[in-house]
Write an enzyme that holds these catalytic residues in place. Structure first.
Site, PDB file in Angstrom:
ATOM      1  CG  ASP A 133     105.770 -96.383 -47.616  1.00 25.35           C
ATOM      2  OD1 ASP A 133     104.606 -95.921 -47.489  1.00 25.35           O
ATOM      3  OD2 ASP A 133     106.486 -96.642 -46.629  1.00 25.35           O
ATOM      4  CG  HIS A 134     104.101-100.655 -47.581  1.00 21.93           C
ATOM      5  ND1 HIS A 134     105.421-100.274 -47.711  1.00 21.93           N
ATOM      6  CD2 HIS A 134     103.949-101.088 -46.300  1.00 21.93           C
ATOM      7  CE1 HIS A 134     106.031-100.481 -46.564  1.00 21.93           C
ATOM      8  NE2 HIS A 134     105.166-100.958 -45.685  1.00 21.93           N
TER       9      HIS A 134
ATOM     10  CB  CYS B 131     105.844 -93.264 -45.755  1.00 25.78           C
ATOM     11  SG  CYS B 131     106.423 -92.142 -44.473  1.00 25.78           S
ATOM     12  N   GLY B 132     103.717 -94.257 -44.036  1.00 24.92           N
ATOM     13  CA  GLY B 132     102.792 -94.482 -42.921  1.00 24.92           C
ATOM     14  C   GLY B 132     102.575 -93.225 -42.093  1.00 24.92           C
ATOM     15  CB  THR B 133     104.628 -91.433 -39.800  1.00 31.53           C
ATOM     16  OG1 THR B 133     105.933 -91.593 -40.419  1.00 31.53           O
ATOM     17  CG2 THR B 133     104.359 -92.603 -38.865  1.00 31.53           C
ATOM     18  N   GLY B 134     104.532 -90.226 -42.854  1.00 32.34           N
ATOM     19  CA  GLY B 134     105.040 -89.065 -43.602  1.00 32.34           C
ATOM     20  C   GLY B 134     106.455 -88.689 -43.187  1.00 32.34           C
ATOM     21  CB  ILE B 135     108.405 -89.437 -40.129  1.00 33.05           C
ATOM     22  CG1 ILE B 135     107.429 -88.719 -39.197  1.00 33.05           C
ATOM     23  CG2 ILE B 135     109.846 -89.192 -39.658  1.00 33.05           C
ATOM     24  CD1 ILE B 135     107.387 -89.308 -37.777  1.00 33.05           C
ATOM     25  N   GLY B 136     109.366 -90.756 -42.694  1.00 30.60           N
ATOM     26  CA  GLY B 136     110.472 -91.347 -43.453  1.00 30.60           C
ATOM     27  C   GLY B 136     110.562 -90.808 -44.863  1.00 30.60           C
TER      28      GLY B 136
ATOM     29  CG  HIS C 281     106.813 -68.772 -42.106  1.00 31.26           C
ATOM     30  ND1 HIS C 281     106.786 -68.787 -40.731  1.00 31.26           N
ATOM     31  CD2 HIS C 281     106.102 -67.680 -42.476  1.00 31.26           C
ATOM     32  CE1 HIS C 281     106.099 -67.747 -40.287  1.00 31.26           C
ATOM     33  NE2 HIS C 281     105.663 -67.068 -41.332  1.00 31.26           N
TER      34      HIS C 281
ATOM     35  NE  ARG D 254     110.502 -63.686 -39.639  1.00 27.11           N
ATOM     36  CZ  ARG D 254     109.344 -63.108 -39.938  1.00 27.11           C
ATOM     37  NH1 ARG D 254     109.304 -62.015 -40.696  1.00 27.11           N
ATOM     38  NH2 ARG D 254     108.204 -63.618 -39.489  1.00 27.11           N
ATOM     39  CG  HIS D 255     109.803 -65.959 -44.011  1.00 26.97           C
ATOM     40  ND1 HIS D 255     109.982 -66.768 -42.915  1.00 26.97           N
ATOM     41  CD2 HIS D 255     108.859 -65.043 -43.653  1.00 26.97           C
ATOM     42  CE1 HIS D 255     109.173 -66.375 -41.943  1.00 26.97           C
ATOM     43  NE2 HIS D 255     108.487 -65.322 -42.365  1.00 26.97           N
TER      44      HIS D 255
END
Ligand code: RB5
Length: 144
Positions: free
Chosen positions: A8-9, A65-70, A98, A133-134
């Site tokens: 995004d921006h 994005c700004g934080t990478g979270i959204g 992992h 497990r992975h």
């Protein structure tokens, strides 16, 4: 490798710097936008990049994005997308080792170009651990 990239921006400036960097590593980069710094909505670009990767049009995706979270949240709505937010060398390594992450999320306002480039290097260079497990956990994710 074919690598799709989108932002995004909030991630636009970082995306524009990372494209030539990733191409310089020898990869083919597909830029899925956004194409200017005007405000837009990260879910559009997270979904676009995740669908490009899960459809097989690219091998990996990088989203910002700004934080990478959204944008990581948006990408992970697509079945088969395993998008990991990187905020350290270790997170970039474990995203591959992992989590077999097929997309990497970065924060355009929280991450320097140098860190972003290094985390992409680490993510691309690290192989999936392949331990039972992975494999089991990744299969569980892909089944969701
Ligand atoms: C946009 O201002 C910002 O909220 C977005 O880029 C992102 O950080 C959301 O997670």
């Amino acid at each position: 490798m074919r690598i799709a990239i989108a932002s995004d921006h909030g991630g636009y400036d970082l995306k524009e710097r990372l494209i030539p960097y990733i191409e310089g590593l020898g990869h083919a980069v597909t830029d899925l936008g956004t194409n200017n710094p005007d405000p837009t909505d990260y879910p559009i670009f997270g979904q676009k990049c995740a669908e490009y990767v899960t459809s097989g049009e690219a091998d990996r995706g990088v989203v910002m994005c700004g934080t990478g979270i959204g944008i990581s949240m948006a990408a992970n709505k697509t079945k088969g997308a395993r998008c990991a937010l990187a905020a350290s060398d270790e997170m970039a390594r474990l995203a591959s080792a992992h989590n077999k992450a097929n997309l990497l999320a970065l924060g355009g306002r929280t991450t320097s170009f140098e860190n972003a480039a290094r985390w992409i290097d680490i993510w691309l260079a690290t192989s999936f651990d392949g331990g039972e497990r992975h494999v089991r956990r990744v299969a569980m994710l892909d089944g969701m």
